[in-house]
Write a protein that holds these residues in place. Structure first.
Motif, short mmCIF file in Angstrom:
data_model
loop_
_atom_site.label_atom_id
_atom_site.label_comp_id
_atom_site.label_asym_id
_atom_site.label_seq_id
_atom_site.Cartn_x
_atom_site.Cartn_y
_atom_site.Cartn_z
N ASN A 132 -27.33 -8.64 21.04
CA ASN A 132 -26.93 -9.45 19.89
C ASN A 132 -28.02 -9.28 18.83
O ASN A 132 -28.97 -8.56 19.03
N THR A 133 -27.90 -9.99 17.72
CA THR A 133 -28.91 -9.94 16.67
C THR A 133 -29.79 -11.17 16.76
O THR A 133 -29.32 -12.26 17.05
N ASN A 134 -31.09 -11.00 16.52
CA ASN A 134 -32.02 -12.11 16.51
C ASN A 134 -33.04 -11.89 15.39
O ASN A 134 -33.22 -10.77 14.92
N VAL A 135 -33.68 -12.94 14.99
CA VAL A 135 -34.74 -12.91 13.98
C VAL A 135 -36.06 -13.12 14.70
O VAL A 135 -36.13 -13.90 15.65
N SER A 136 -37.10 -12.44 14.24
CA SER A 136 -38.40 -12.59 14.89
C SER A 136 -39.49 -12.85 13.87
O SER A 136 -39.40 -12.43 12.72
#
Length: 187
Positions: A132-136
């Motif tokens: 999935n997509t995530n922000v870091s």
């Protein structure tokens, strides 16, 4: 589509920065490896790191003050049978990341007479995807070895710790380290 919009926004933002002071543009390209084994050490289990499609590319705008901004894109691959945070993968996954960093070069503060080596620290944000997509939130540092006296060609090595903002429910898209080795060239 959201990656294209993000890339356009970042390019527009970087062009606004370029209106101040003495500056120089650099391009870097090279290899990366990902340590997503759930450890707190960027050096643990080096033989188990992802390095199936290890390409990275970055553009950097550097000022005489030692400050710089960088936009990068990286690709990699986790193969079936690899392990991410203790979970054995049953299929292949492609890793993609877009990162924006502010950097500070401080090597001349430590070694004022050296023109062949520089150190830097960086911090910023990233968007990455495995499943999935995530922000870091990213923090790291590196070393840059200049190969000529004009400081236009070099090799750099860096490690970036990426702390996923939604790591509790992110599954595979979790905290990880990314290590780079790249050619660094003035434009």
């Amino acid at each position: 589509m959201r990656y294209i919009i993000l890339a356009l926004f970042i390019c527009y933002s970087l062009s606004g920065f370029s209106q101040r002071g003495e500056k120089e543009w650099f391009l870097s390209a090279g290899l990366n490896a990902i340590n997503s084994q759930g450890t707190k050490s960027p050096l643990n289990g080096i033989g188990d790191w992802a390095n199936g499609l290890p390409f990275s590319l970055a553009g950097e705008l550097m000022w005489d003050s030692g400050l710089a901004v960088e936009q990068s894109i990286t690709f990699n691959k986790f193969a079936e049978g690899d392990e991410i945070d203790g979970q054995l993968l049953t299929e292949d996954y492609t890793y993609t990341s877009f990162d924006s960093h502010v950097k500070y070069y401080f090597g001349n503060k430590i070694f004022p007479n050296s023109t062949w080596v520089d150190f830097y620290a960086n911090a910023g944000v990233g968007f990455f995807s495995i499943e999935n997509t995530n922000v870091s939130f990213n923090i790291g540092g590196g070393i840059l070895f200049w190969l000529n006296r004009r400081e236009t060609i070099g090799i750099r090595a860096q490690v970036i710790g990426k702390m996923a903002l939604d790591h509790a429910q992110s599954g595979l898209d979790n905290n990880h380290f990314q290590t780079h080795i790249q050619a660094f060239i003035a434009l």
